[in-house]
Write a protein that holds these residues in place. Structure first.
Motif, PDB file in Angstrom:
ATOM      1  N   GLY A   6    -124.596 -22.250 -58.340  1.00 19.89           N
ATOM      2  CA  GLY A   6    -123.105 -21.649 -57.852  1.00 19.89           C
ATOM      3  C   GLY A   6    -122.045 -22.952 -58.154  1.00 19.89           C
ATOM      4  N   ARG A   7    -122.398 -23.912 -59.162  1.00 14.71           N
ATOM      5  CA  ARG A   7    -121.380 -24.858 -59.486  1.00 14.71           C
ATOM      6  C   ARG A   7    -120.410 -23.948 -60.517  1.00 14.71           C
ATOM      7  NH1 ARG A   7    -123.038 -25.806 -65.090  1.00 14.71           N
ATOM      8  NH2 ARG A   7    -125.180 -25.389 -65.474  1.00 14.71           N
ATOM      9  N   ASP A   8    -119.165 -24.386 -60.400  1.00 12.20           N
ATOM     10  CA  ASP A   8    -118.076 -23.909 -61.503  1.00 12.20           C
ATOM     11  C   ASP A   8    -117.685 -24.851 -62.429  1.00 12.20           C
ATOM     12  OD1 ASP A   8    -116.554 -25.878 -59.984  1.00 12.20           O
ATOM     13  OD2 ASP A   8    -115.291 -24.401 -59.043  1.00 12.20           O
ATOM     14  N   VAL A   9    -116.918 -24.453 -63.365  1.00  9.76           N
ATOM     15  CA  VAL A   9    -116.570 -25.166 -64.611  1.00  9.76           C
ATOM     16  C   VAL A   9    -115.866 -26.521 -63.970  1.00  9.76           C
ATOM     17  CG1 VAL A   9    -115.081 -25.245 -66.596  1.00  9.76           C
ATOM     18  CG2 VAL A   9    -116.546 -23.378 -66.026  1.00  9.76           C
ATOM     19  N   ALA A  10    -115.015 -26.202 -63.032  1.00  8.94           N
ATOM     20  CA  ALA A  10    -114.355 -27.314 -62.321  1.00  8.94           C
ATOM     21  C   ALA A  10    -115.170 -28.569 -61.946  1.00  8.94           C
ATOM     22  CB  ALA A  10    -113.476 -26.931 -61.273  1.00  8.94           C
ATOM     23  N   SER A  11    -116.095 -28.210 -61.355  1.00  6.98           N
ATOM     24  CA  SER A  11    -117.309 -29.261 -60.959  1.00  6.98           C
ATOM     25  C   SER A  11    -117.548 -30.485 -61.920  1.00  6.98           C
ATOM     26  CB  SER A  11    -118.532 -28.715 -60.477  1.00  6.98           C
ATOM     27  OG  SER A  11    -119.186 -28.010 -61.578  1.00  6.98           O
ATOM     28  N   ALA A  12    -117.379 -29.870 -63.312  1.00 11.44           N
ATOM     29  CA  ALA A  12    -117.816 -31.111 -64.356  1.00 11.44           C
ATOM     30  C   ALA A  12    -116.834 -32.335 -64.216  1.00 11.44           C
ATOM     31  CB  ALA A  12    -117.772 -30.579 -65.667  1.00 11.44           C
ATOM     32  N   ALA A  13    -115.564 -32.117 -63.772  1.00  4.88           N
ATOM     33  CA  ALA A  13    -114.700 -33.235 -63.738  1.00  4.88           C
ATOM     34  C   ALA A  13    -115.065 -34.115 -62.709  1.00  4.88           C
ATOM     35  CB  ALA A  13    -113.055 -32.818 -63.554  1.00  4.88           C
ATOM     36  N   SER A  14    -115.528 -33.427 -61.502  1.00  3.24           N
ATOM     37  CA  SER A  14    -115.951 -34.502 -60.522  1.00  3.24           C
ATOM     38  C   SER A  14    -117.578 -35.598 -60.987  1.00  3.24           C
ATOM     39  CB  SER A  14    -116.472 -33.792 -59.108  1.00  3.24           C
ATOM     40  OG  SER A  14    -116.985 -34.771 -58.167  1.00  3.24           O
ATOM     41  N   ASP A  15    -118.128 -34.420 -61.445  1.00  4.89           N
ATOM     42  CA  ASP A  15    -119.529 -35.158 -62.152  1.00  4.89           C
ATOM     43  C   ASP A  15    -119.106 -36.392 -63.222  1.00  4.89           C
ATOM     44  OD1 ASP A  15    -121.022 -33.352 -60.632  1.00  4.89           O
ATOM     45  OD2 ASP A  15    -121.590 -32.344 -62.409  1.00  4.89           O
ATOM     46  N   VAL A  16    -118.284 -36.201 -64.030  1.00  8.30           N
ATOM     47  CA  VAL A  16    -117.833 -37.038 -65.000  1.00  8.30           C
ATOM     48  C   VAL A  16    -117.109 -38.234 -64.170  1.00  8.30           C
ATOM     49  CG1 VAL A  16    -116.539 -37.487 -67.148  1.00  8.30           C
ATOM     50  CG2 VAL A  16    -117.827 -35.388 -66.991  1.00  8.30           C
ATOM     51  N   GLY A  17    -116.334 -37.925 -63.266  1.00  4.96           N
ATOM     52  CA  GLY A  17    -115.587 -39.201 -62.645  1.00  4.96           C
ATOM     53  C   GLY A  17    -116.573 -39.882 -62.045  1.00  4.96           C
ATOM     54  N   HIS A  18    -117.767 -39.418 -61.343  1.00  6.76           N
ATOM     55  CA  HIS A  18    -118.741 -40.389 -60.842  1.00  6.76           C
ATOM     56  C   HIS A  18    -119.359 -40.972 -62.026  1.00  6.76           C
ATOM     57  CE1 HIS A  18    -118.435 -39.055 -56.907  1.00  6.76           C
ATOM     58  NE2 HIS A  18    -118.525 -37.680 -57.249  1.00  6.76           N
TER      59      HIS A  18
ATOM     60  N   ALA B 143    -107.798 -31.243 -67.003  1.00  5.30           N
ATOM     61  CA  ALA B 143    -106.960 -30.996 -66.162  1.00  5.30           C
ATOM     62  C   ALA B 143    -107.138 -31.503 -64.612  1.00  5.30           C
ATOM     63  CB  ALA B 143    -107.548 -29.370 -65.734  1.00  5.30           C
ATOM     64  N   LEU B 144    -108.350 -31.868 -64.351  1.00 11.80           N
ATOM     65  CA  LEU B 144    -108.659 -32.502 -62.906  1.00 11.80           C
ATOM     66  C   LEU B 144    -109.072 -33.959 -62.768  1.00 11.80           C
ATOM     67  CD1 LEU B 144    -110.958 -29.533 -61.943  1.00 11.80           C
ATOM     68  CD2 LEU B 144    -108.583 -29.812 -61.404  1.00 11.80           C
ATOM     69  N   LEU B 145    -109.002 -34.729 -63.887  1.00 12.24           N
ATOM     70  CA  LEU B 145    -108.795 -36.357 -63.832  1.00 12.24           C
ATOM     71  C   LEU B 145    -107.697 -36.755 -64.426  1.00 12.24           C
ATOM     72  CD1 LEU B 145    -112.636 -36.812 -64.985  1.00 12.24           C
ATOM     73  CD2 LEU B 145    -111.719 -36.819 -62.580  1.00 12.24           C
TER      74      LEU B 145
END
Length: 282
Positions: A78-90, A117-119
């Protein structure tokens, strides 16, 4: 032999991501630039030798990681593309990274754009090679794809995509001669890595496709970092129409078309795209 530092990064939800760090050549130049590599679909996330060599020759620190369900990273249906930003941020926080660049090939391209876009303020530049555009960016998103069945099924949801995976087989017409030459030569390791990812099952690819076919969770207009879109005009997996849509949608983007390249052979551009990233302000 290059020493790759592989480690597990803990996530707030209790999951983990497997990431790999490749330092610059200690006897070569040091630029201070870190590039986070987003792998294609399916791959394990392990660093690929051509990318490693190009980065080390330029004094670039390379980081790669497996998205959920790839390469030992915890599944996250159920992950979306945007979730990669949070993952890479961590991952970046765990490594003490402030600002860095991102690069994605094929299925990695949308995830690299998500980071930009998100970081905000952390991404110095983005490179996508043979990357998809969002579904709403094109009237016929799958036009020109030799084998769009996985994405067509994914648009109907995860269950439909999982059912499709039960009988899915690679269509050899998806690659042009230049792609097969690349896989037999400098990018042979990519083919081997795809095989390793396949051994772990289809979940990573299923979740990637479902994420690509659904709303991405961000708008291309939010990608404020400079973007370089690299595309083979003979690509039968992700047609050049996707590259043009990405350039049209991102505020600061340029397109490098490579007339003789397909989906894999376009990766020969990796060294010069790293040069492009090095030329950006940091």
């Amino acid at each position: 032999m290059i020493d790759v530092d592989t480690r597990q990064v803990a996530l707030p939800d209790g999951g983990r991501l497997v990431c790999h760090l490749v330092p610059p050549d200690p006897d070569g130049p040091t630029t201070g630039l870190t590039v986070v590599w987003h792998h294609g679909s399916p791959q394990t996330g392990a660093p690929l030798e051509p990318v490693v060599q190009a980065a080390r020759a330029r004094g670039i620190r390379l980081v790669s990681y497996g998205r959920p369900s790839y390469g030992g990273s915890t599944p996250r249906p159920g992950r979306d593309v945007a979730s990669a930003a949070s993952d890479v941020g961590h991952i970046a926080d765990s490594l003490g990274l402030g600002r860095f660049a991102v690069m994605g090939a094929s299925g990695g391209g949308p995830h690299a754009l998500a980071c930009a876009a998100l970081l905000p303020g952390r991404i110095t530049g983005v490179v996508t090679l043979a990357g998809l555009c969002p579904p709403q960016a094109l009237r016929d998103w799958t036009a020109g794809m030799v084998a769009p069945g996985g994405l067509v099924a994914a648009a109907q949801g995860r269950s439909a995509r999982s059912t499709f995976a039960e009988t899915d087989e690679f269509d050899e017409a998806s690659f042009v001669d230049a792609d097969y030459a690349a896989l037999a030569g400098p990018w042979a390791e990519l083919g081997r890595d795809v095989g390793l990812a396949d051994q772990d099952g289809p979940d990573g690819l299923i979740d990637d496709d479902v994420a690509f076919a659904a709303p991405w969770g961000f708008d291309l207009r939010d990608v404020r970092a400079p973007v370089l879109v690299v595309q083979g005009e003979r690509d039968r997996v992700v047609p050049a129409s996707h590259a043009r849509a990405l350039v049209d949608g991102c505020p600061d983007a340029q397109l490098w078309l490579r007339p003789a390249d397909g989906h894999i052979s376009v990766l020969a551009a990796v060294p010069v795209t790293l040069d492009w990233l090095l030329d950006l302000p940091r």
